[in-house]
Design an enzyme around this catalytic site. Structure first.
Site, PDB file in Angstrom:
ATOM      1  N   ASN A 135       0.924  30.342 -49.080  1.00  0.00           N
ATOM      2  CA  ASN A 135       0.396  30.772 -50.380  1.00  0.00           C
ATOM      3  C   ASN A 135      -0.813  29.912 -50.743  1.00  0.00           C
ATOM      4  O   ASN A 135      -1.183  28.999 -49.996  1.00  0.00           O
ATOM      5  CB  ASN A 135       1.488  30.687 -51.456  1.00  0.00           C
ATOM      6  CG  ASN A 135       2.035  29.282 -51.576  1.00  0.00           C
ATOM      7  OD1 ASN A 135       1.334  28.371 -51.982  1.00  0.00           O
ATOM      8  ND2 ASN A 135       3.302  29.096 -51.198  1.00  0.00           N
ATOM      9  N   ASP A 189       9.737  31.368 -50.493  1.00  0.00           N
ATOM     10  CA  ASP A 189      11.070  31.910 -50.782  1.00  0.00           C
ATOM     11  C   ASP A 189      11.633  32.642 -49.567  1.00  0.00           C
ATOM     12  O   ASP A 189      12.836  32.842 -49.458  1.00  0.00           O
ATOM     13  CB  ASP A 189      10.995  32.884 -51.955  1.00  0.00           C
ATOM     14  CG  ASP A 189      10.690  32.152 -53.259  1.00  0.00           C
ATOM     15  OD1 ASP A 189      11.159  31.013 -53.408  1.00  0.00           O
ATOM     16  OD2 ASP A 189       9.986  32.729 -54.115  1.00  0.00           O
ATOM     17  N   LYS A 196       1.693  34.159 -28.786  1.00  0.00           N
ATOM     18  CA  LYS A 196       0.846  34.869 -29.751  1.00  0.00           C
ATOM     19  C   LYS A 196       1.141  36.367 -29.734  1.00  0.00           C
ATOM     20  O   LYS A 196       1.201  36.982 -28.657  1.00  0.00           O
ATOM     21  CB  LYS A 196      -0.616  34.615 -29.395  1.00  0.00           C
ATOM     22  CG  LYS A 196      -1.567  35.123 -30.436  1.00  0.00           C
ATOM     23  CD  LYS A 196      -3.003  34.844 -30.049  1.00  0.00           C
ATOM     24  CE  LYS A 196      -3.922  35.577 -30.995  1.00  0.00           C
ATOM     25  NZ  LYS A 196      -5.185  35.924 -30.387  1.00  0.00           N
ATOM     26  N   PHE A 253       8.753  23.769 -61.963  1.00  0.00           N
ATOM     27  CA  PHE A 253       7.649  24.627 -62.374  1.00  0.00           C
ATOM     28  C   PHE A 253       8.139  26.067 -62.334  1.00  0.00           C
ATOM     29  O   PHE A 253       9.110  26.379 -61.636  1.00  0.00           O
ATOM     30  CB  PHE A 253       6.444  24.445 -61.436  1.00  0.00           C
ATOM     31  CG  PHE A 253       5.563  23.305 -61.852  1.00  0.00           C
ATOM     32  CD1 PHE A 253       6.007  22.000 -61.726  1.00  0.00           C
ATOM     33  CD2 PHE A 253       4.298  23.532 -62.374  1.00  0.00           C
ATOM     34  CE1 PHE A 253       5.210  20.938 -62.120  1.00  0.00           C
ATOM     35  CE2 PHE A 253       3.485  22.476 -62.771  1.00  0.00           C
ATOM     36  CZ  PHE A 253       3.941  21.187 -62.635  1.00  0.00           C
ATOM     37  N   LYS A 287      14.787  30.111 -65.517  1.00  0.00           N
ATOM     38  CA  LYS A 287      14.807  29.134 -64.406  1.00  0.00           C
ATOM     39  C   LYS A 287      15.334  27.790 -64.905  1.00  0.00           C
ATOM     40  O   LYS A 287      16.069  27.106 -64.196  1.00  0.00           O
ATOM     41  CB  LYS A 287      13.409  28.972 -63.802  1.00  0.00           C
ATOM     42  CG  LYS A 287      13.046  30.151 -62.905  1.00  0.00           C
ATOM     43  CD  LYS A 287      11.641  30.084 -62.354  1.00  0.00           C
ATOM     44  CE  LYS A 287      11.317  31.404 -61.666  1.00  0.00           C
ATOM     45  NZ  LYS A 287       9.924  31.601 -61.355  1.00  0.00           N
ATOM     46  N   LYS A 332      18.604  26.645 -62.913  1.00  0.00           N
ATOM     47  CA  LYS A 332      18.427  25.514 -61.984  1.00  0.00           C
ATOM     48  C   LYS A 332      18.827  24.187 -62.628  1.00  0.00           C
ATOM     49  O   LYS A 332      18.585  23.125 -62.059  1.00  0.00           O
ATOM     50  CB  LYS A 332      16.982  25.467 -61.476  1.00  0.00           C
ATOM     51  CG  LYS A 332      16.554  26.777 -60.783  1.00  0.00           C
ATOM     52  CD  LYS A 332      15.314  26.619 -59.943  1.00  0.00           C
ATOM     53  CE  LYS A 332      14.808  27.975 -59.472  1.00  0.00           C
ATOM     54  NZ  LYS A 332      13.840  27.888 -58.379  1.00  0.00           N
TER      55      LYS A 332
HETATM   56  N1  CTP Z   1      11.453  26.089 -55.612  1.00  0.00           N
HETATM   57  C1  CTP Z   1      12.285  25.455 -54.728  1.00  0.00           C
HETATM   58  N2  CTP Z   1      12.664  26.059 -53.569  1.00  0.00           N
HETATM   59  C2  CTP Z   1      12.205  27.315 -53.276  1.00  0.00           C
HETATM   60  C3  CTP Z   1      11.369  27.979 -54.171  1.00  0.00           C
HETATM   61  C4  CTP Z   1      10.996  27.340 -55.343  1.00  0.00           C
HETATM   62  O1  CTP Z   1      12.692  24.320 -54.989  1.00  0.00           O
HETATM   63  N3  CTP Z   1      12.570  27.870 -52.140  1.00  0.00           N
HETATM   64  C5  CTP Z   1      11.085  25.412 -56.864  1.00  0.00           C
HETATM   65  C6  CTP Z   1       9.579  25.255 -57.091  1.00  0.00           C
HETATM   66  O2  CTP Z   1       9.111  24.037 -56.578  1.00  0.00           O
HETATM   67  C7  CTP Z   1       9.470  25.323 -58.600  1.00  0.00           C
HETATM   68  C8  CTP Z   1      10.646  26.185 -59.028  1.00  0.00           C
HETATM   69  O3  CTP Z   1      11.540  26.202 -57.922  1.00  0.00           O
HETATM   70  O4  CTP Z   1       9.602  24.057 -59.196  1.00  0.00           O
HETATM   71  C9  CTP Z   1      10.292  27.610 -59.403  1.00  0.00           C
HETATM   72  O5  CTP Z   1       9.528  28.201 -58.382  1.00  0.00           O
HETATM   73  P1  CTP Z   1       8.917  29.659 -58.582  1.00  0.00           P
HETATM   74  O6  CTP Z   1       8.145  30.024 -57.376  1.00  0.00           O
HETATM   75  O7  CTP Z   1       8.263  29.764 -59.917  1.00  0.00           O
HETATM   76  O8  CTP Z   1      10.176  30.581 -58.714  1.00  0.00           O
HETATM   77  P2  CTP Z   1      11.397  30.915 -57.793  1.00  0.00           P
HETATM   78  O9  CTP Z   1      12.552  30.057 -58.204  1.00  0.00           O
HETATM   79  O10 CTP Z   1      11.002  30.865 -56.377  1.00  0.00           O
HETATM   80  O11 CTP Z   1      11.740  32.389 -58.253  1.00  0.00           O
HETATM   81  P3  CTP Z   1      10.815  33.723 -58.204  1.00  0.00           P
HETATM   82  O12 CTP Z   1       9.936  33.578 -56.990  1.00  0.00           O
HETATM   83  O13 CTP Z   1      11.815  34.811 -58.085  1.00  0.00           O
HETATM   84  O14 CTP Z   1      10.053  33.763 -59.486  1.00  0.00           O
END
Ligand code: CTP
Length: 394
Positions: A209, A278, A288, A323, A337, A341
């Site tokens: 990303n 995620d 490759k 975040f 969240k 969490k």
């Molecule tokens: N985070 C994490 N592990 C993951 C994904 C996210 O610890 N696999 C943490 C990020 O570092 C951030 C928080 O979770 O502090 C929220 O991340 P965000 O991308 O906003 O949301 P997600 O929890 O991944 O949910 P969604 O993508 O469904 O919004």
């Protein structure tokens, strides 16, 4: 913006590195500090007062006996009104004089008459730096609370190779910020995550990303400046590694999890700024992928949610900050969240902050206290987040 509106006496002594004081002045002024340059007589042999005063936007003072007139400031005012005295570059001579309590020119007089912190950035030949008298003088000054930055090892202007180079100007600037920061996170062990992760498709391609790591790096720097011991777990980023911290580079979400699991138990504060993937490809091709087929589907599987795991394991004294990156229903999703969490604070933001120097965030706590910040630089946001954490500690 630690340096904003701070009054800084910048002492310049006679070393080749004096020209770097010009760049330091420019950066201090950019940070909106007031710079009062003071040059020793020998510094004038290396750079001109005109260059320094132009960049400082203040007249250069050199003479102990000059009276307050026009834009000139008296040595007593320089000594009493300054928030910080920086000497860059500082010669062995200056260090020796200060260590011996000698004040025979304007700079040494200002140093001895001031109660402000004094930061010394030495620059000299490596043999001079190794000289036992110089080393004893440095040790004596450190014991008395004088601050030092550098010198560094490298090629010296005199042709030698060794320790004696003036510290990088960016490190001197950071040391100035350090000297002026209240150590409200002293004793804390802060774990920060930053940057994206990369999940391999094949040996040359990956899913990732747009995160640059800037927010997490700013948090790590700010926490260290405020006195914390910092571990920064970083996904791939082009940013320079912050100094004075434990740096743990990782690539994948799994490696990010492993590093967090390792450092989490001893951490008192955790700030998860990383944009962790995620999903990852179910399998990564060993060679490759060739463009033989018309379409290509990649099956993805969920990665572990590191923050969710931490929330479940959280001990009472630990503060957990997450975040929330949202494109819609920002506050509502962020609050969700926070609850799911088990966070103490959630920092909601939008993709506008990704790979950008600035961001606009909203900080929400468990009591549903919502703080909407204006668009700010990431260093400033880092301090605002840590202000909230420090307040929670109180
Ligand atoms: N985070 C994490 N592990 C993951 C994904 C996210 O610890 N696999 C943490 C990020 O570092 C951030 C928080 O979770 O502090 C929220 O991340 P965000 O991308 O906003 O949301 P997600 O929890 O991944 O949910 P969604 O993508 O469904 O919004």
């Amino acid at each position: 913006m630690v340096l904003k509106d701070k009054k800084i006496v910048l002492g310049v002594t006679g070393a080749i590195a004096a020209y770097k004081a010009l760049e330091l002045t420019r950066l201090l002024v950019k940070e909106e500090a007031t710079v009062w340059p003071v040059m020793t007589a020998s510094a004038r042999e290396f750079i001109t007062p005109l260059s320094l005063s132009t960049l400082a936007r203040n007249a250069v003072s050199s003479d102990l006996f000059e009276l307050t007139e026009g834009s000139k400031i008296s040595h007593i005012e320089l000594a009493q009104s300054s928030d910080l005295i920086v000497v860059a570059p500082a010669t062995a001579n200056l260090i020796g004089k200060v260590a011996s309590g000698i004040s025979d020119d304007l700079l040494t007089t200002v140093i001895s008459a001031s109660g402000a912190p004094v930061l010394i950035a030495p620059a000299m030949n490596c043999k001079m730096w190794e000289n036992r008298i110089v080393q004893e003088n440095v040790a004596r000054l450190k014991k008395l609370g004088y601050l030092f930055v550098g010198p560094e090892t490298g090629e010296l202007a005199c042709g030698y190779e060794g320790r004696g180079r003036l510290a990088e100007v960016s490190d001197i600037l950071e040391a100035c910020e350090d000297a002026l920061t209240i150590k409200d996170l002293k004793g804390e062990k802060v774990l920060v995550t930053a940057g994206p992760t990369r999940e391999a498709i094949d040996p040359v391609r990956f899913v990732s990303n747009a995160s640059s790591g800037r927010m997490g790096y700013a948090l790590a720097r700010a926490a260290r400046r405020r006195g914390a011991e910092v571990v920064l777990v970083s996904g791939p980023s082009y940013l320079p590694k912050p100094s004075g911290i434990t740096f743990v580079p990782v690539t994948t979400a799994e490696e990010m999890r492993d590093a967090c699991v390792r450092y989490y138990p001893q951490s008192t504060i955790v700030v998860m700024a990383a944009a962790i993937a995620d999903y990852r490809p179910t399998k990564s091709y060993p060679t490759k992928v060739k463009k033989d087929a018309k379409t290509l589907s990649i099956e993805m599987e969920r990665t572990v949610d590191v923050l969710h795991y931490m929330g479940k394991k959280k001990k009472e004294a630990q503060i957990l900050v997450g975040f929330a990156l949202e494109t819609e229903n920002i506050e509502e999703n962020a609050k969700k969240k926070l609850g799911e969490k088990n966070l103490d604070l959630v920092v909601a933001n939008t993709p506008a902050g990704l790979d950008s120097l600035t961001n606009q965030v909203t900080i929400i706590n468990r009591d549903n206290d919502i703080e909407v910040l204006p668009p700010l630089g990431k260093d400033e946001i880092a301090d605002r987040i840590l202000d909230r954490v420090a307040r929670m500690r109180e």
